[in-house]
Design a protein around this motif. Structure first.
Motif, mmCIF file in Angstrom:
data_model
loop_
_atom_site.group_PDB
_atom_site.id
_atom_site.type_symbol
_atom_site.label_atom_id
_atom_site.label_comp_id
_atom_site.label_asym_id
_atom_site.label_seq_id
_atom_site.Cartn_x
_atom_site.Cartn_y
_atom_site.Cartn_z
ATOM 1 N N ARG A 150 -38.188 -38.075 20.651
ATOM 2 C CA ARG A 150 -36.806 -38.122 21.127
ATOM 3 C C ARG A 150 -36.394 -36.796 21.767
ATOM 4 N NH1 ARG A 150 -32.846 -41.628 19.579
ATOM 5 N NH2 ARG A 150 -33.769 -42.195 17.572
ATOM 6 N N HIS A 176 -30.196 -36.971 16.213
ATOM 7 C CA HIS A 176 -31.081 -38.056 15.792
ATOM 8 C C HIS A 176 -30.337 -39.019 14.868
ATOM 9 C CE1 HIS A 176 -34.495 -40.161 13.974
ATOM 10 N NE2 HIS A 176 -33.987 -39.829 12.798
ATOM 11 N N ALA A 179 -27.912 -41.032 16.816
ATOM 12 C CA ALA A 179 -28.611 -42.066 17.588
ATOM 13 C C ALA A 179 -28.964 -43.255 16.704
ATOM 14 C CB ALA A 179 -29.861 -41.482 18.234
ATOM 15 N N LEU A 180 -29.436 -42.991 15.477
ATOM 16 C CA LEU A 180 -29.753 -44.086 14.561
ATOM 17 C C LEU A 180 -28.508 -44.900 14.222
ATOM 18 C CD1 LEU A 180 -32.271 -42.574 11.961
ATOM 19 C CD2 LEU A 180 -32.766 -43.967 13.966
ATOM 20 N N SER A 181 -27.391 -44.201 14.026
ATOM 21 C CA SER A 181 -26.149 -44.907 13.688
ATOM 22 C C SER A 181 -25.670 -45.786 14.829
ATOM 23 C CB SER A 181 -25.057 -43.904 13.302
ATOM 24 O OG SER A 181 -24.594 -43.190 14.444
ATOM 25 N N GLN A 182 -26.109 -45.465 16.050
ATOM 26 C CA GLN A 182 -25.745 -46.248 17.229
ATOM 27 C C GLN A 182 -26.858 -47.207 17.646
ATOM 28 O OE1 GLN A 182 -22.586 -46.036 18.586
ATOM 29 N NE2 GLN A 182 -22.250 -44.747 16.778
ATOM 30 N N ASN A 183 -27.841 -47.371 16.766
ATOM 31 C CA ASN A 183 -28.981 -48.264 17.030
ATOM 32 C C ASN A 183 -29.760 -47.870 18.278
ATOM 33 O OD1 ASN A 183 -28.481 -50.014 14.787
ATOM 34 N ND2 ASN A 183 -26.792 -50.920 15.958
ATOM 35 N N ASP A 184 -29.770 -46.578 18.587
ATOM 36 C CA ASP A 184 -30.549 -46.057 19.714
ATOM 37 C C ASP A 184 -31.891 -45.577 19.158
ATOM 38 O OD1 ASP A 184 -31.570 -44.937 21.985
ATOM 39 O OD2 ASP A 184 -30.121 -43.298 22.103
ATOM 40 N N ALA A 185 -32.810 -46.504 18.987
ATOM 41 C CA ALA A 185 -34.080 -46.212 18.311
ATOM 42 C C ALA A 185 -35.176 -45.870 19.318
ATOM 43 C CB ALA A 185 -34.514 -47.393 17.461
ATOM 44 N N VAL A 186 -36.121 -45.060 18.870
ATOM 45 C CA VAL A 186 -37.340 -44.791 19.625
ATOM 46 C C VAL A 186 -38.410 -45.732 19.099
ATOM 47 C CG1 VAL A 186 -39.141 -43.099 20.123
ATOM 48 C CG2 VAL A 186 -36.753 -42.380 20.013
#
Length: 224
Positions: A150, A176, A179-186
């Motif tokens: 990321r 990071h 991003a996880l809280s916004q469901n923006d996953a790698v």
């Protein structure tokens, strides 16, 4: 770190991985490359791999959320030294997390609240414990791969002044989590080319008292 209200949910999610109970976090260290800081202490930042770095300690939960981070130690410092000096260690020593435990690799000393793998498992129960322990701490290894994917600066290194590197590392950790809280996953498969290699030797000098919780867990939970 998780609040007492969160303990059960986090422990249950860790338990669902491999049946390892009471885990509140997985802990490990990763090296972030830096330029030589210069000066008489510059060699303190050279790690066992031969490059200059900061050795960064991270605790995550099973959802890869970063729960604790320490980003200030030179690359030559052992993982166990960083943990022993951390406020997190003092919190566990005080019993702030009750019966909850961390899982870590053999670079850490086994303690009642920090459970590590056995170096030479001899029984079926010990092998079952090791297998479960390794699988349960896998999230921290996955996290490092995802974090460096990321934020490539954490993988290739930073050409910043030394004093500016720790704030950038911590900022990446915060972003990071956002991003996880916004469901923006790698995607997991995108991290295959990023591997974590331990640079620390196993800890072997430990008191018998430190093994009590681990031994009891093996005999009661993994003996079947």
């Amino acid at each position: 770190m998780p609040t007492e209200r969160e303990y059960i949910g986090i422990a249950n999610r860790f338990y669902s991985i491999a049946g390892f109970p009471r885990v509140v976090g997985a802990v490990d260290c990763t090296h972030i490359k830096i330029n030589s800081p210069g000066g008489s202490n510059s060699e303190l930042f050279r790690n066992r791999k031969g490059y200059f770095s900061l050795n960064v300690q991270v605790v995550c939960d099973s959802n890869l959320v970063i729960r604790n981070i320490i980003a200030r130690w030179p690359g030559s410092v052992h993982d166990s030294t960083i943990f022993n000096d951390s406020p997190l260690c003092a919190q566990f020593e005080r019993g702030d997390f009750g019966a909850m435990v961390l899982v870590g690799d053999s670079g850490y000393p086994c303690r009642p609240y920090l459970l590590t793998p056995l170096l030479n498992p001899r029984t079926h129960a010990e092998e079952a414990y090791n297998n479960a322990q390794i699988k349960t701490r896998n999230p921290i290894e996955r996290l490092f791969g995802i974090l460096k994917r990321r934020f490539p600066c954490l993988q290739v290194g930073m050409g910043l002044k030394l004093k500016n590197v720790p704030p950038v590392i911590v900022a990446c950790a915060v972003l990071h989590n956002i991003a996880l809280s916004q469901n923006d996953a790698v995607l997991e498969e995108d991290t295959d080319n990023i591997t974590e290699e331990s640079v620390d030797q196993p800890i072997s000098i430990q008191s018998n008292q430190n093994f009590i919780v681990r031994t009891t867990l093996i005999n009661t939970h993994f003996s079947f």
